[in-house]
Design an enzyme around this catalytic site. Structure first.
Site, mmCIF file in Angstrom:
data_model
loop_
_atom_site.group_PDB
_atom_site.id
_atom_site.type_symbol
_atom_site.label_atom_id
_atom_site.label_comp_id
_atom_site.label_asym_id
_atom_site.label_seq_id
_atom_site.Cartn_x
_atom_site.Cartn_y
_atom_site.Cartn_z
ATOM 1 N N GLU A 196 -2.852 -4.957 -3.281
ATOM 2 C CA GLU A 196 -3.250 -5.561 -4.345
ATOM 3 C C GLU A 196 -3.231 -4.902 -5.806
ATOM 4 O OE1 GLU A 196 -5.285 -6.782 -0.581
ATOM 5 O OE2 GLU A 196 -4.880 -5.249 -1.545
ATOM 6 N N ASN A 236 0.982 -1.246 -0.070
ATOM 7 C CA ASN A 236 0.140 -0.106 -0.070
ATOM 8 C C ASN A 236 0.906 1.051 0.113
ATOM 9 O OD1 ASN A 236 0.580 -1.003 2.678
ATOM 10 N ND2 ASN A 236 -1.004 0.225 3.549
#
Length: 130
Positions: free
Chosen positions: A54, A41
């Site tokens: 992701e 992140n």
């Protein structure tokens, strides 16, 4: 074989940029070509804008020419068995099928494996846009 995804996700998490949430997340995905792509992140001052782990991994896969996700591992420093957020579930569904394994990890390894279909049973797909 999924242990390599755990290690890659854990290593990616160590490179996150989360000064606002202080919630490091790492992800690793295996593409249909066998390559592993990672992400962490990345937060910015216009929080909550930024990139999820992701999403970053998917971007790396696409930029390298990968087309399809076959397996995913996700880890968060402060939460055991962290699942992808709702937006990332839909992003994963764009490049993976409902039977794709999603490995939820803690600091020691994989603690639970679910399918993308279990996490997002009614994903939008290309047919919905026709």
């Amino acid at each position: 074989m999924s242990d390599d995804l755990f290690v890659a996700a854990r290593d990616a998490m160590s490179r996150c940029h989360a000064p606002y949430s202080e919630f490091p997340v790492g992800a690793a995905l295996r593409a249909d070509d066998g390559n592993i792509y990672t992400g962490a992140n990345v937060e910015v001052a216009s929080y909550p804008e930024g990139w999820c782990a992701e999403t970053t991994a998917i971007g790396h896969m696409i930029m390298a020419g990968g087309l399809e996700i076959t397996e995913v591992a996700v880890i968060a420093e402060k939460m055991d068995a962290c699942t992808p957020c709702g937006g990332c579930r839909q992003r994963l569904a764009e490049f993976a099928g409902p039977d794709t394994k999603i490995h939820l990890c803690d600091a020691n390894g994989i603690v639970k494996t679910v399918t993308l279909g279990e996490l997002l049973p009614y994903a939008f797909d290309a047919d919905a846009l026709k």
